[in-house]
Design an enzyme around this catalytic site. Structure first.
Site, PDB file in Angstrom:
ATOM      1  N   ASP A  30       0.777  -1.339  -0.141  1.00  0.00           N
ATOM      2  CA  ASP A  30       0.013   0.101  -0.066  1.00  0.00           C
ATOM      3  C   ASP A  30       0.909   1.216  -0.058  1.00  0.00           C
ATOM      4  OD1 ASP A  30      -3.057   0.563   0.904  1.00  0.00           O
ATOM      5  OD2 ASP A  30      -1.922   2.122   0.919  1.00  0.00           O
ATOM      6  N   HIS A  98     -10.278  -5.487  -3.555  1.00  0.00           N
ATOM      7  CA  HIS A  98      -8.852  -5.719  -2.963  1.00  0.00           C
ATOM      8  C   HIS A  98      -9.170  -6.074  -1.564  1.00  0.00           C
ATOM      9  CE1 HIS A  98      -9.881  -1.394  -2.658  1.00  0.00           C
ATOM     10  NE2 HIS A  98      -9.050  -1.501  -1.568  1.00  0.00           N
ATOM     11  N   HIS A 100      -7.379  -5.737   2.133  1.00  0.00           N
ATOM     12  CA  HIS A 100      -6.146  -5.084   2.773  1.00  0.00           C
ATOM     13  C   HIS A 100      -5.462  -6.336   3.662  1.00  0.00           C
ATOM     14  CE1 HIS A 100      -6.718  -0.592   2.076  1.00  0.00           C
ATOM     15  NE2 HIS A 100      -7.810  -1.249   1.799  1.00  0.00           N
TER      16      HIS A 100
HETATM   17  P1  AMP Z   1      -9.861   1.313   0.020  1.00  0.00           P
HETATM   18  O1  AMP Z   1     -10.451   2.470   0.852  1.00  0.00           O
HETATM   19  O2  AMP Z   1      -9.941  -0.012   0.829  1.00  0.00           O
HETATM   20  O3  AMP Z   1     -10.230   1.388  -1.610  1.00  0.00           O
HETATM   21  O4  AMP Z   1      -8.103   1.389  -0.111  1.00  0.00           O
HETATM   22  C1  AMP Z   1      -7.307   1.743  -1.198  1.00  0.00           C
HETATM   23  C2  AMP Z   1      -6.094   1.547  -1.039  1.00  0.00           C
HETATM   24  O5  AMP Z   1      -5.214   1.660  -1.948  1.00  0.00           O
HETATM   25  C3  AMP Z   1      -5.548   2.798   0.032  1.00  0.00           C
HETATM   26  O6  AMP Z   1      -5.056   2.254   1.319  1.00  0.00           O
HETATM   27  C4  AMP Z   1      -4.531   3.424  -0.724  1.00  0.00           C
HETATM   28  O7  AMP Z   1      -3.527   4.129   0.140  1.00  0.00           O
HETATM   29  C5  AMP Z   1      -4.204   2.363  -1.573  1.00  0.00           C
HETATM   30  N1  AMP Z   1      -3.504   2.820  -3.034  1.00  0.00           N
HETATM   31  C6  AMP Z   1      -4.119   4.042  -3.547  1.00  0.00           C
HETATM   32  N2  AMP Z   1      -3.222   4.333  -4.689  1.00  0.00           N
HETATM   33  C7  AMP Z   1      -2.251   3.255  -4.626  1.00  0.00           C
HETATM   34  C8  AMP Z   1      -0.846   3.137  -5.443  1.00  0.00           C
HETATM   35  N3  AMP Z   1      -0.698   3.547  -6.580  1.00  0.00           N
HETATM   36  N4  AMP Z   1       0.016   1.930  -5.245  1.00  0.00           N
HETATM   37  C9  AMP Z   1      -0.481   1.380  -3.964  1.00  0.00           C
HETATM   38  N5  AMP Z   1      -1.529   1.444  -3.086  1.00  0.00           N
HETATM   39  C10 AMP Z   1      -2.247   2.390  -3.568  1.00  0.00           C
END
Ligand code: AMP
Length: 114
Positions: A30, A98, A100
């Site tokens: 992340d 996805h 976490h």
């Molecule tokens: P969600 O709220 O479950 O949709 O979380 C999306 C996650 O994607 C967040 O924790 C972000 O920090 C992560 N994220 C967003 N853009 C990227 C990226 N380019 N590479 C890695 N993680 C990302």
């Protein structure tokens, strides 16, 4: 065309720190880690949400197996936490399913922060 940030990473348009790959999933770090280990289990095929897996239930199950395998590879022998944010109230930001994977320290007892 679907152009969420994870599709861009999977297409090679954006860079990411990839810690695991197989035919169905990538696991990436992340970009904004909330724990010493904060990974995202991302299916290569675009699924928006859990409902999207209704014809691919096995793949949804495999996501958990991948998460556990990667957690062990990362040395998270004392445990870890898996989180799926769904929809607006769930706080989902990226419209590509996805999971976490968080660990590397004793995580707080609360699932949510104010
Ligand atoms: P969600 O709220 O479950 O949709 O979380 C999306 C996650 O994607 C967040 O924790 C972000 O920090 C992560 N994220 C967003 N853009 C990227 C990226 N380019 N590479 C890695 N993680 C990302």
């Amino acid at each position: 065309m679907i152009t969420d940030v994870f599709c861009k990473i999977l297409n090679g348009e954006l860079k990411a720190d990839v810690v695991y790959k197989d035919d169905d999933f990538w696991v990436i770090k992340d970009i904004n880690p909330q724990a010493p280990v904060h990974l995202l289990i991302v299916p290569i095929r675009h699924f928006l949400n859990i409902e999207d897996f209704h014809k691919d239930e096995e793949l949804l199950g495999k996501a958990l197996i991948v998460a556990d395998k990667v957690a062990h590879k990362q040395g998270l022998k004392n445990g870890y936490r898996l989180i799926i944010n769904e929809g607006d109230h769930g706080g989902k930001l990226v419209p590509h399913f996805h999971i976490h994977l968080l660990g590397g320290k004793r995580l707080g007892p609360k699932l949510v922060k104010e």
